[in-house]
Design a protein around this motif. Structure first.
Motif, PDB file in Angstrom:
ATOM      1  N   PHE A 172       0.819  -1.207   0.000  1.00 48.52           N
ATOM      2  CA  PHE A 172       0.000   0.000   0.000  1.00 48.52           C
ATOM      3  C   PHE A 172       0.855   1.260   0.000  1.00 48.52           C
ATOM      4  N   LYS A 173       2.179   1.068  -0.026  1.00 47.34           N
ATOM      5  CA  LYS A 173       3.084   2.207   0.005  1.00 47.34           C
ATOM      6  C   LYS A 173       4.237   1.930  -0.954  1.00 47.34           C
ATOM      7  N   GLU A 174       4.590   2.909  -1.770  1.00 49.09           N
ATOM      8  CA  GLU A 174       5.576   2.656  -2.826  1.00 49.09           C
ATOM      9  C   GLU A 174       7.003   2.446  -2.322  1.00 49.09           C
ATOM     10  N   ASN A 175       7.314   2.848  -1.104  1.00 53.25           N
ATOM     11  CA  ASN A 175       8.677   2.664  -0.618  1.00 53.25           C
ATOM     12  C   ASN A 175       8.780   1.604   0.479  1.00 53.25           C
ATOM     13  N   ALA A 176       7.770   0.716   0.568  1.00 56.96           N
ATOM     14  CA  ALA A 176       7.808  -0.350   1.582  1.00 56.96           C
ATOM     15  C   ALA A 176       7.387  -1.664   0.921  1.00 56.96           C
ATOM     16  N   LEU A 177       8.176  -2.713   1.220  1.00 53.67           N
ATOM     17  CA  LEU A 177       7.826  -4.021   0.672  1.00 53.67           C
ATOM     18  C   LEU A 177       6.545  -4.533   1.325  1.00 53.67           C
ATOM     19  N   PRO A 178       5.662  -5.123   0.539  1.00 55.45           N
ATOM     20  CA  PRO A 178       4.422  -5.647   1.138  1.00 55.45           C
ATOM     21  C   PRO A 178       4.712  -6.861   2.014  1.00 55.45           C
ATOM     22  N   ARG A 179       3.973  -7.000   3.103  1.00 54.43           N
ATOM     23  CA  ARG A 179       4.111  -8.165   3.977  1.00 54.43           C
ATOM     24  C   ARG A 179       3.378  -9.363   3.403  1.00 54.43           C
ATOM     25  N   GLU A 180       2.418  -9.085   2.521  1.00 54.47           N
ATOM     26  CA  GLU A 180       1.592 -10.141   1.967  1.00 54.47           C
ATOM     27  C   GLU A 180       1.166  -9.752   0.553  1.00 54.47           C
ATOM     28  N   ALA A 181       0.956 -10.729  -0.281  1.00 53.84           N
ATOM     29  CA  ALA A 181       0.449 -10.490  -1.633  1.00 53.84           C
ATOM     30  C   ALA A 181      -0.533 -11.600  -1.977  1.00 53.84           C
ATOM     31  N   VAL A 182      -1.556 -11.238  -2.738  1.00 59.94           N
ATOM     32  CA  VAL A 182      -2.564 -12.200  -3.173  1.00 59.94           C
ATOM     33  C   VAL A 182      -2.749 -12.029  -4.670  1.00 59.94           C
ATOM     34  N   ALA A 183      -2.792 -13.143  -5.379  1.00 57.29           N
ATOM     35  CA  ALA A 183      -3.026 -13.098  -6.827  1.00 57.29           C
ATOM     36  C   ALA A 183      -4.148 -14.063  -7.176  1.00 57.29           C
ATOM     37  N   TYR A 184      -5.069 -13.592  -7.976  1.00 62.63           N
ATOM     38  CA  TYR A 184      -6.123 -14.452  -8.521  1.00 62.63           C
ATOM     39  C   TYR A 184      -5.752 -14.738  -9.973  1.00 62.63           C
ATOM     40  N   VAL A 185      -5.732 -16.002 -10.302  1.00 62.23           N
ATOM     41  CA  VAL A 185      -5.309 -16.405 -11.634  1.00 62.23           C
ATOM     42  C   VAL A 185      -6.407 -17.271 -12.249  1.00 62.23           C
ATOM     43  N   ASN A 186      -6.811 -16.910 -13.442  1.00 63.30           N
ATOM     44  CA  ASN A 186      -7.858 -17.649 -14.144  1.00 63.30           C
ATOM     45  C   ASN A 186      -7.213 -18.627 -15.117  1.00 63.30           C
ATOM     46  N   PHE A 187      -7.591 -19.890 -15.020  1.00 61.83           N
ATOM     47  CA  PHE A 187      -7.134 -20.915 -15.960  1.00 61.83           C
ATOM     48  C   PHE A 187      -8.337 -21.386 -16.765  1.00 61.83           C
ATOM     49  N   ARG A 188      -8.208 -21.439 -18.066  1.00 61.33           N
ATOM     50  CA  ARG A 188      -9.216 -22.069 -18.931  1.00 61.33           C
ATOM     51  C   ARG A 188      -8.624 -23.406 -19.331  1.00 61.33           C
ATOM     52  N   LEU A 189      -9.198 -24.488 -18.811  1.00 59.98           N
ATOM     53  CA  LEU A 189      -8.593 -25.807 -18.955  1.00 59.98           C
ATOM     54  C   LEU A 189      -8.863 -26.430 -20.314  1.00 59.98           C
ATOM     55  N   HIS A 190      -7.803 -26.913 -20.924  1.00 56.85           N
ATOM     56  CA  HIS A 190      -7.914 -27.680 -22.156  1.00 56.85           C
ATOM     57  C   HIS A 190      -8.471 -29.059 -21.800  1.00 56.85           C
ATOM     58  N   SER A 191      -9.098 -29.718 -22.744  1.00 53.73           N
ATOM     59  CA  SER A 191      -9.750 -31.005 -22.459  1.00 53.73           C
ATOM     60  C   SER A 191      -8.777 -32.088 -22.000  1.00 53.73           C
ATOM     61  N   ARG A 192      -7.493 -31.961 -22.283  1.00 58.38           N
ATOM     62  CA  ARG A 192      -6.532 -32.981 -21.830  1.00 58.38           C
ATOM     63  C   ARG A 192      -6.033 -32.702 -20.408  1.00 58.38           C
ATOM     64  N   ASP A 193      -6.405 -31.556 -19.825  1.00 63.61           N
ATOM     65  CA  ASP A 193      -5.984 -31.209 -18.465  1.00 63.61           C
ATOM     66  C   ASP A 193      -7.124 -31.406 -17.477  1.00 63.61           C
ATOM     67  N   SER A 194      -6.811 -31.246 -16.204  1.00 64.44           N
ATOM     68  CA  SER A 194      -7.805 -31.299 -15.138  1.00 64.44           C
ATOM     69  C   SER A 194      -7.423 -30.267 -14.084  1.00 64.44           C
ATOM     70  N   ILE A 195      -8.342 -29.994 -13.179  1.00 62.92           N
ATOM     71  CA  ILE A 195      -8.025 -29.065 -12.088  1.00 62.92           C
ATOM     72  C   ILE A 195      -6.816 -29.592 -11.316  1.00 62.92           C
ATOM     73  N   LYS A 196      -6.811 -30.895 -11.046  1.00 68.39           N
ATOM     74  CA  LYS A 196      -5.705 -31.494 -10.289  1.00 68.39           C
ATOM     75  C   LYS A 196      -4.381 -31.350 -11.033  1.00 68.39           C
ATOM     76  N   SER A 197      -4.360 -31.665 -12.329  1.00 63.20           N
ATOM     77  CA  SER A 197      -3.091 -31.617 -13.068  1.00 63.20           C
ATOM     78  C   SER A 197      -2.555 -30.193 -13.163  1.00 63.20           C
ATOM     79  N   VAL A 198      -3.432 -29.227 -13.338  1.00 67.00           N
ATOM     80  CA  VAL A 198      -2.982 -27.835 -13.431  1.00 67.00           C
ATOM     81  C   VAL A 198      -2.505 -27.344 -12.074  1.00 67.00           C
ATOM     82  N   THR A 199      -3.234 -27.683 -11.014  1.00 67.38           N
ATOM     83  CA  THR A 199      -2.824 -27.281  -9.662  1.00 67.38           C
ATOM     84  C   THR A 199      -1.459 -27.885  -9.314  1.00 67.38           C
ATOM     85  N   GLU A 200      -1.270 -29.151  -9.634  1.00 69.56           N
ATOM     86  CA  GLU A 200       0.029 -29.791  -9.370  1.00 69.56           C
ATOM     87  C   GLU A 200       1.150 -29.123 -10.154  1.00 69.56           C
ATOM     88  N   ARG A 201       0.868 -28.767 -11.395  1.00 67.64           N
ATOM     89  CA  ARG A 201       1.891 -28.098 -12.230  1.00 67.64           C
ATOM     90  C   ARG A 201       2.249 -26.730 -11.651  1.00 67.64           C
TER      91      ARG A 201
END
Length: 165
Positions: free
Chosen positions: A21-50
């Motif tokens: 929240f401040k440009e001259n201080a390293l954040p103590r925590e970070a959160v990222a939301y990432v959207n995956f569109r799974l190909h038919s040969r993948d699964s939630i488990k295989s992508v999570t493991e990767r």
């Protein structure tokens, strides 16, 4: 192109990143939301493991959002019933078109029907040019009157075929 790459494999898109929240201080925590569109040969488990393997850091928690997430739908047959109806209707409406199976890269409500059937055909009989494609889900989203009329014709013919079949 990006669309072609997304058709050939699972795609990844970081959609929300929250950190400091401040440009001259390293954040103590970070959160990222990432959207995956799974190909038919993948699964939630295989992508999570990767992802876990690639990040390779036990201090980083990887979890799946509660509000979305589903396995890819099964690959549908193209040598029977509804696909052949679809092909016939497209050939009637767009005589110069080549009908070929494809992968839909966008999320659709069809994931809710996968428990009822193995053959799901995500289909939109719209003809777009490159300027139309850039407006999908964006500002000034639209299609031509001709494209809309052809789409209505295709859906009408599909319903006729379903009643006959």
């Amino acid at each position: 192109t990006e669309v072609m790459r997304a058709m050939m494999g699972t795609s990844i898109a970081p959609t929300i990143i929250q950190a400091g929240f401040k440009e001259n201080a390293l954040p103590r925590e970070a959160v990222a939301y990432v959207n995956f569109r799974l190909h038919s040969r993948d699964s939630i488990k295989s992508v999570t493991e990767r992802v876990r393997k690639l990040i390779d850091d036990p201090n980083i928690d990887i979890t799946m959002s509660d509000n979305i997430g589903s396995e890819p739908s099964p690959v549908s047959q193209i040598d029977s019933g509804p696909y052949l109806w679809l092909k016939d209707v497209v050939n009637q409406t767009f005589p110069d078109a080549i009908v070929a199976p494809n992968t839909v890269v966008g999320g659709t409500d069809s994931r809710y029907f996968a428990r009822n059937t193995n053959d799901i055909y995500r289909f939109a009989p719209y003809v777009f040019d490159t300027s139309d494609i850039t407006r999908i889900h964006g500002l000034n989203e639209r299609m031509s009157v001709d494209a809309f009329g052809k789409a209505v014709q295709v859906y009408y013919l599909m319903l006729e075929k379903a009643v006959e079949g």
